[in-house]
Design a protein around this motif. Sequence first.
Motif, PDB file in Angstrom:
ATOM      1  N   VAL A 184       0.827  -1.055   0.163  1.00 54.71           N
ATOM      2  CA  VAL A 184       0.180   0.125  -0.027  1.00 54.71           C
ATOM      3  C   VAL A 184       0.984   1.446  -0.120  1.00 54.71           C
ATOM      4  N   PHE A 185       0.874   2.174  -1.058  1.00 53.94           N
ATOM      5  CA  PHE A 185       1.963   2.988  -1.287  1.00 53.94           C
ATOM      6  C   PHE A 185       1.215   4.327  -1.058  1.00 53.94           C
ATOM      7  N   ILE A 186       1.617   5.104  -0.187  1.00 47.66           N
ATOM      8  CA  ILE A 186       1.180   6.495   0.363  1.00 47.66           C
ATOM      9  C   ILE A 186       1.951   7.585   0.099  1.00 47.66           C
ATOM     10  N   PHE A 187       1.692   8.376  -0.789  1.00 53.55           N
ATOM     11  CA  PHE A 187       2.440  10.051  -0.753  1.00 53.55           C
ATOM     12  C   PHE A 187       1.958  11.049  -0.051  1.00 53.55           C
ATOM     13  N   LEU A 188       2.900  11.388   0.733  1.00 51.62           N
ATOM     14  CA  LEU A 188       2.620  12.565   1.634  1.00 51.62           C
ATOM     15  C   LEU A 188       2.893  13.834   1.054  1.00 51.62           C
ATOM     16  N   ALA A 189       1.949  14.715   0.700  1.00 50.13           N
ATOM     17  CA  ALA A 189       2.233  15.810   0.105  1.00 50.13           C
ATOM     18  C   ALA A 189       2.025  16.913   0.699  1.00 50.13           C
ATOM     19  N   PRO A 190       2.872  17.941   0.548  1.00 52.67           N
ATOM     20  CA  PRO A 190       2.858  19.506   1.316  1.00 52.67           C
ATOM     21  C   PRO A 190       1.737  20.116   0.754  1.00 52.67           C
ATOM     22  N   PRO A 191       1.197  20.946   1.500  1.00 52.16           N
ATOM     23  CA  PRO A 191      -0.119  21.972   1.246  1.00 52.16           C
ATOM     24  C   PRO A 191       0.211  22.836   0.033  1.00 52.16           C
ATOM     25  N   SER A 192       1.794  23.112   0.141  1.00 53.12           N
ATOM     26  CA  SER A 192       2.289  24.125  -0.906  1.00 53.12           C
ATOM     27  C   SER A 192       3.662  23.765  -1.040  1.00 53.12           C
ATOM     28  N   LEU A 193       4.224  24.445  -2.033  1.00 54.44           N
ATOM     29  CA  LEU A 193       5.834  24.616  -2.060  1.00 54.44           C
ATOM     30  C   LEU A 193       6.171  25.488  -1.079  1.00 54.44           C
ATOM     31  N   SER A 194       5.652  26.571  -0.751  1.00 55.71           N
ATOM     32  CA  SER A 194       6.131  27.573   0.009  1.00 55.71           C
ATOM     33  C   SER A 194       6.178  27.062   1.436  1.00 55.71           C
ATOM     34  N   GLU A 195       5.246  26.023   1.753  1.00 55.29           N
ATOM     35  CA  GLU A 195       4.887  25.838   3.179  1.00 55.29           C
ATOM     36  C   GLU A 195       6.010  24.693   3.128  1.00 55.29           C
ATOM     37  N   LEU A 196       6.490  23.926   1.996  1.00 51.86           N
ATOM     38  CA  LEU A 196       7.426  22.951   2.209  1.00 51.86           C
ATOM     39  C   LEU A 196       8.633  23.513   2.560  1.00 51.86           C
ATOM     40  N   LYS A 197       8.899  24.717   2.000  1.00 54.46           N
ATOM     41  CA  LYS A 197      10.278  25.226   2.217  1.00 54.46           C
ATOM     42  C   LYS A 197      10.285  25.967   3.494  1.00 54.46           C
ATOM     43  N   SER A 198       9.374  26.409   4.032  1.00 57.46           N
ATOM     44  CA  SER A 198       9.363  27.036   5.508  1.00 57.46           C
ATOM     45  C   SER A 198       9.514  25.884   6.379  1.00 57.46           C
ATOM     46  N   ARG A 199       8.922  24.587   6.241  1.00 53.88           N
ATOM     47  CA  ARG A 199       9.424  23.409   7.121  1.00 53.88           C
ATOM     48  C   ARG A 199      10.841  23.040   7.054  1.00 53.88           C
ATOM     49  N   ILE A 200      11.425  23.051   5.870  1.00 48.64           N
ATOM     50  CA  ILE A 200      12.975  22.725   5.754  1.00 48.64           C
ATOM     51  C   ILE A 200      13.701  23.795   6.422  1.00 48.64           C
ATOM     52  N   VAL A 201      13.381  25.201   6.218  1.00 53.58           N
ATOM     53  CA  VAL A 201      14.056  26.018   6.900  1.00 53.58           C
ATOM     54  C   VAL A 201      13.764  26.246   8.277  1.00 53.58           C
ATOM     55  N   GLY A 202      12.653  25.902   8.809  1.00 54.75           N
ATOM     56  CA  GLY A 202      12.669  25.685  10.165  1.00 54.75           C
ATOM     57  C   GLY A 202      13.187  24.745  11.074  1.00 54.75           C
ATOM     58  N   ARG A 203      13.938  23.845  10.314  1.00 51.50           N
ATOM     59  CA  ARG A 203      14.744  22.827  10.953  1.00 51.50           C
ATOM     60  C   ARG A 203      15.913  23.405  11.629  1.00 51.50           C
ATOM     61  N   GLY A 204      16.281  24.335  10.674  1.00 54.29           N
ATOM     62  CA  GLY A 204      17.688  25.073  11.071  1.00 54.29           C
ATOM     63  C   GLY A 204      18.718  24.280  11.061  1.00 54.29           C
ATOM     64  N   THR A 205      18.783  23.194  10.317  1.00 48.80           N
ATOM     65  CA  THR A 205      19.759  22.154  10.295  1.00 48.80           C
ATOM     66  C   THR A 205      20.447  21.939   8.962  1.00 48.80           C
ATOM     67  N   GLU A 206      20.020  22.785   7.877  1.00 50.38           N
ATOM     68  CA  GLU A 206      20.456  22.824   6.625  1.00 50.38           C
ATOM     69  C   GLU A 206      20.950  24.109   5.912  1.00 50.38           C
ATOM     70  N   THR A 207      21.941  24.179   4.981  1.00 46.17           N
ATOM     71  CA  THR A 207      22.592  25.210   4.611  1.00 46.17           C
ATOM     72  C   THR A 207      21.738  25.695   3.177  1.00 46.17           C
ATOM     73  N   GLU A 208      21.985  26.809   2.863  1.00 42.94           N
ATOM     74  CA  GLU A 208      21.053  27.416   1.741  1.00 42.94           C
ATOM     75  C   GLU A 208      21.442  26.468   0.507  1.00 42.94           C
ATOM     76  N   ASP A 209      22.482  25.935   0.263  1.00 44.72           N
ATOM     77  CA  ASP A 209      22.523  25.057  -0.904  1.00 44.72           C
ATOM     78  C   ASP A 209      21.943  23.722  -0.627  1.00 44.72           C
ATOM     79  N   VAL A 210      21.932  23.169   0.377  1.00 42.54           N
ATOM     80  CA  VAL A 210      21.132  22.005   0.619  1.00 42.54           C
ATOM     81  C   VAL A 210      19.468  22.132   0.678  1.00 42.54           C
ATOM     82  N   ILE A 211      19.244  23.507   1.215  1.00 43.38           N
ATOM     83  CA  ILE A 211      17.412  23.780   1.043  1.00 43.38           C
ATOM     84  C   ILE A 211      17.195  23.898  -0.313  1.00 43.38           C
ATOM     85  N   HIS A 212      17.974  24.551  -1.311  1.00 40.83           N
ATOM     86  CA  HIS A 212      17.976  24.709  -2.712  1.00 40.83           C
ATOM     87  C   HIS A 212      17.658  23.340  -3.289  1.00 40.83           C
ATOM     88  N   ASN A 213      18.816  22.382  -2.976  1.00 44.96           N
ATOM     89  CA  ASN A 213      18.784  21.168  -3.541  1.00 44.96           C
ATOM     90  C   ASN A 213      17.548  20.240  -3.227  1.00 44.96           C
TER      91      ASN A 213
END
Length: 205
Positions: A120-149
């Motif tokens: 049973v294969f379930i894809f978890l999707a973000p509400p939007s790409l902007s929200e996805l970026k906010s979540r990644i940035v919010g971790r505080g563990t990634e560099t700008e290059d990693v966030i872009h990648n």
Amino acid sequence: MRSERGLLIVLSGPSGVGKGTVRKALFNQEDIQFQYSVSATTRNPREGEVNGVDYFFKMREEFERMIANNELLEWAEFVGNYYGTPIAYVEQTLQQGKDVFLEIEVQGALQVKKAFPEGVFIFLAPPSLSELKSRIVGRGTETEDVIHNRLTVAKEEIEMMDAYDYVVENDEVQLACDRIKAIVVGEHCRRERVAKYYKQMTEVE
């Protein structure tokens, strides 16, 4: 409902979508009886992550030995790190009639689908790409290059959702958990999973 073999439930989606958060919330609920299959990875532990609970944290050389020895159900290299699922635990648990829950990256999920198309294969999707970026940035563990990648890869992975059986939006964690539980209940009621048991009831002894 009767089924001889457990379900393999695969949850995946873009980095930062909240796969780990949803999985932890799901497993904290009393009515959940999934067996969680811990993945192996070569990335460094994040704050609060525990070896053997969240991941098996491996050195790169050790992980590559596991690949060479065919000890992984799937594996992938993602943003410079390996991720993979040890196969022995998964197969043993399914044979016991228990459901196995995998939380893995998209590349790995597509490999699993080739080996276990009945999963049973379930894809978890973000509400939007902007929200996805906010979540990644919010971790505080990634560099700008990693966030872009990660965002570049996320766009590519969203295009791959056609390979999945279901799409669940992670707008709110509890709602996402409720949707996943409803999917699993429905899958346990699928005719092809239970017909053999009920047809045996009509056989003349």
